[in-house]
Scaffold this motif. Structure first.
Motif, PDB file in Angstrom:
ATOM      1  N   ARG A  40       0.624  -1.266  -0.105  1.00 39.64           N
ATOM      2  CA  ARG A  40       0.219  -0.071   0.106  1.00 39.64           C
ATOM      3  C   ARG A  40       0.806   1.280  -0.051  1.00 39.64           C
ATOM      4  O   ARG A  40       0.762   2.285  -0.899  1.00 39.64           O
ATOM      5  N   ALA A  41       1.755   1.308   0.979  1.00 40.99           N
ATOM      6  CA  ALA A  41       2.586   2.353   0.942  1.00 40.99           C
ATOM      7  C   ALA A  41       3.610   2.444  -0.169  1.00 40.99           C
ATOM      8  O   ALA A  41       3.676   3.696  -0.912  1.00 40.99           O
ATOM      9  N   ALA A  42       4.112   1.609  -0.781  1.00 41.13           N
ATOM     10  CA  ALA A  42       4.681   1.421  -2.034  1.00 41.13           C
ATOM     11  C   ALA A  42       4.140   1.835  -3.218  1.00 41.13           C
ATOM     12  O   ALA A  42       4.534   2.583  -4.164  1.00 41.13           O
ATOM     13  N   PHE A  43       2.769   1.434  -3.343  1.00 38.20           N
ATOM     14  CA  PHE A  43       1.867   1.753  -4.271  1.00 38.20           C
ATOM     15  C   PHE A  43       1.596   3.123  -4.417  1.00 38.20           C
ATOM     16  O   PHE A  43       1.820   4.073  -5.594  1.00 38.20           O
ATOM     17  N   ALA A  44       1.254   3.870  -3.247  1.00 43.73           N
ATOM     18  CA  ALA A  44       1.176   5.521  -3.253  1.00 43.73           C
ATOM     19  C   ALA A  44       2.415   6.135  -3.739  1.00 43.73           C
ATOM     20  O   ALA A  44       2.156   7.053  -4.422  1.00 43.73           O
ATOM     21  N   LEU A  45       3.555   5.625  -3.172  1.00 44.12           N
ATOM     22  CA  LEU A  45       4.615   6.492  -3.459  1.00 44.12           C
ATOM     23  C   LEU A  45       5.202   6.420  -4.923  1.00 44.12           C
ATOM     24  O   LEU A  45       5.447   7.389  -5.557  1.00 44.12           O
ATOM     25  N   VAL A  46       4.939   5.198  -5.460  1.00 44.52           N
ATOM     26  CA  VAL A  46       5.131   4.866  -7.168  1.00 44.52           C
ATOM     27  C   VAL A  46       4.374   5.593  -7.772  1.00 44.52           C
ATOM     28  O   VAL A  46       4.572   6.238  -8.776  1.00 44.52           O
ATOM     29  N   MET A  47       3.002   5.824  -7.238  1.00 40.50           N
ATOM     30  CA  MET A  47       2.090   6.699  -8.062  1.00 40.50           C
ATOM     31  C   MET A  47       2.396   7.973  -8.179  1.00 40.50           C
ATOM     32  O   MET A  47       2.217   9.048  -8.895  1.00 40.50           O
ATOM     33  N   LEU A  48       2.671   8.654  -6.682  1.00 41.13           N
ATOM     34  CA  LEU A  48       3.428   9.927  -6.671  1.00 41.13           C
ATOM     35  C   LEU A  48       4.298  10.226  -7.725  1.00 41.13           C
ATOM     36  O   LEU A  48       4.428  11.155  -8.335  1.00 41.13           O
ATOM     37  N   LEU A  49       5.323   9.487  -7.560  1.00 43.07           N
ATOM     38  CA  LEU A  49       6.567   9.420  -8.541  1.00 43.07           C
ATOM     39  C   LEU A  49       6.080   9.618 -10.038  1.00 43.07           C
ATOM     40  O   LEU A  49       6.588  10.120 -10.825  1.00 43.07           O
ATOM     41  N   THR A  50       5.216   8.755 -10.319  1.00 48.22           N
ATOM     42  CA  THR A  50       4.695   8.561 -11.687  1.00 48.22           C
ATOM     43  C   THR A  50       4.066   9.935 -12.036  1.00 48.22           C
ATOM     44  O   THR A  50       4.215  10.363 -13.146  1.00 48.22           O
ATOM     45  N   ALA A  51       3.309  10.455 -11.326  1.00 44.82           N
ATOM     46  CA  ALA A  51       2.649  11.672 -11.669  1.00 44.82           C
ATOM     47  C   ALA A  51       4.008  12.949 -11.887  1.00 44.82           C
ATOM     48  O   ALA A  51       3.662  13.564 -12.797  1.00 44.82           O
ATOM     49  N   LEU A  52       4.614  12.942 -10.995  1.00 41.59           N
ATOM     50  CA  LEU A  52       6.020  13.905 -11.304  1.00 41.59           C
ATOM     51  C   LEU A  52       6.529  13.389 -12.372  1.00 41.59           C
ATOM     52  O   LEU A  52       6.842  14.636 -13.261  1.00 41.59           O
ATOM     53  N   LEU A  53       6.892  12.428 -13.014  1.00 41.91           N
ATOM     54  CA  LEU A  53       7.515  11.992 -14.203  1.00 41.91           C
ATOM     55  C   LEU A  53       6.734  12.481 -15.355  1.00 41.91           C
ATOM     56  O   LEU A  53       7.256  12.956 -16.321  1.00 41.91           O
ATOM     57  N   LEU A  54       5.405  12.192 -15.288  1.00 39.76           N
ATOM     58  CA  LEU A  54       4.469  12.431 -16.440  1.00 39.76           C
ATOM     59  C   LEU A  54       4.453  14.219 -16.628  1.00 39.76           C
ATOM     60  O   LEU A  54       4.604  14.519 -17.608  1.00 39.76           O
TER      61      LEU A  54
END
Length: 172
Positions: A40-54
């Protein structure tokens, strides 16, 4: 008999396949509470990083491709940890939407007499964020993001659902 049902004719046919969330296999029968909490924590962090990269992809390294791959990895982690898909629809549905968005982003400048895929940009100021730059290249990146995320998830989910103990009629 290996998992098949016997018909009246004496031939064996495979048992009907349940839906992708109902079939138990090594990846979906985890039941590990530590994996579920950490995912759950990893999912949230990865999705935040995804939004930043996008978001920054049209001005710096990153963009739709890597953001789509990271989204696919986060959703695969969710499925492995929880045994079910986080999406309520098949991921392959994202691909035609991404193709349409990317194609339209390139076609609009062409119809206006400019080069195909010519990007336009400007600045927007809001009280919450201050001034920031917008660009039509972001729309193209979102299209690429949808294509990559949808196709990568489709491939991964099909591989996750493989059950090597299933037999077809020609196997002996």
């Amino acid at each position: 008999m290996s998992g098949g049902r016997k018909e009246r004719s004496g031939k064996s046919r495979p048992a009907p396949r349940p839906g992708p969330t109902a079939r138990p296999n090594a990846l979906t029968d985890v039941g590990d509470p530590v994996l579920r909490v950490v995912s759950r924590a990893a999912f949230a962090l990865v999705m935040l990083l995804t939004a930043l990269l996008l978001w920054r992809g049209h001005n710096a390294p990153g963009g739709g491709f890597i953001a789509g791959l990271m989204t696919a990895c986060a959703l695969i982690l969710h499925r492995v940890a929880n045994g079910r898909c986080a999406l309520n629809f098949p991921p392959l549905v994202l691909v035609p939407w991404g193709l349409a968005l990317s194609f339209t982003t390139g076609l609009v400048p062409y119809l206006l007499g400019r080069a195909y895929l010519k990007s336009d940009y400007g600045y927007v100021s809001t009280p919450l964020t201050g001034e920031f730059e917008w660009a039509t290249a972001l729309l193209f990146d979102v299209g690429v993001y949808l294509i990559v995320a949808g196709s990568a998830l489709h491939i991964a989910y099909e591989l996750i659902d493989v059950n090597p103990r299933e037999r077809v009629e020609d196997d002996r």
